[in-house]
Design an enzyme around this catalytic site. Sequence first.
Site, PDB file in Angstrom:
ATOM      1  N   CYS A  77      11.588  38.000  19.309  1.00 18.50           N
ATOM      2  CA  CYS A  77      11.229  38.530  17.995  1.00 18.50           C
ATOM      3  C   CYS A  77      12.507  39.027  17.341  1.00 18.50           C
ATOM      4  O   CYS A  77      13.080  40.025  17.789  1.00 18.50           O
ATOM      5  CB  CYS A  77      10.212  39.655  18.136  1.00 18.50           C
ATOM      6  N   CYS A 228       9.041  37.380   9.554  1.00 20.84           N
ATOM      7  CA  CYS A 228       9.204  36.976  10.955  1.00 20.84           C
ATOM      8  C   CYS A 228      10.662  36.592  11.129  1.00 20.84           C
ATOM      9  O   CYS A 228      11.146  35.651  10.486  1.00 20.84           O
ATOM     10  CB  CYS A 228       8.277  35.814  11.296  1.00 20.84           C
TER      11      CYS A 228
END
Length: 325
Positions: A77, A228
């Site tokens: 991430c 994201c």
Amino acid sequence: MKFEFIKVHGSGNDFLLIDELSGNELFTEEERAKAARFLCDRDHGPGADGILFILKNRHADAVMRVFNADGSEASMCGNGLRCAGRYVCEKLGKDSAVIETKKADLLVQKFQDINEGVTTYNVEISPVLFNLGALPLNLPQETLFNEKITDLSEELLFTAVAVPNPHLIAIVGENELQGSLQKELSEKINKPNNLFPDGVNVSFVKPLAEGHIYVRTFERGVGFTNACGTAMSASSLVTCLNGLNKINQAITVYNDGGMVQCIVKNLDDSYKIELIGNATFLYSATGEVDFAMGTATFTDVHDFGEQELYANLQKKAKEFIAVHE
């Protein structure tokens, strides 16, 4: 069970950061997934896109494990890595750190502020993999670059890449952004399906001006998010491969939570991407999870006062997008 956490965000992609660096792990494997589902529930808990568990490591400065709001574990991430990197650097009194993720050890470095007063970190996004087996994507070919997937759309051209999270990317115009297609096809391939057995992150990318793009992502395990990090990195790479942006030059990436910068680096036989953006600490608190009852609460909230400065960056990003719609 009680524990301390910090609510953090990168480009509005928010997480609960839990420190387990002492070596005394607070959660079992089963409890990590349950804690993510309970704590990330925005109606009944503090709410977040996921949890960042920061653990001790022998060969790196720390380990970051990421659990999505649905309890699934992510390979990586990028937005979370900036926040985790900041936490580890400040705890160790360093300007850089190596963080172990599920697929690679990645460098995190303090960087000049992306906007006045906004704490900023530069993180490495790698490895970059084009082989469809890395996503996986079940098609009778090795790679997918600017090609149709007729089961999803008769018009759009898709590129598939893992960084190492799996991404399906389409360069689109305003009409595609305003329509419902992204939601429909994203939901389709993040339910049981033959194309993407493990699901996939789906990004629509709109070029705004040279060196500037907008990215909206339906994130596997979460849904639509403000941003994201790995998707913005992969999308920047795809625009470079299409000749819309340039290798080794900063690309400003706008999203629903603000903006970041990405620099695509061309190595001998592969790529890596630098993701530069905020690592904002919102508040610290004491959390409590009752696994038997399936509930989560939090108390003793201390606000860090950083969001007001980040709001100035959001305003700047929205103004740029409005001018280039």
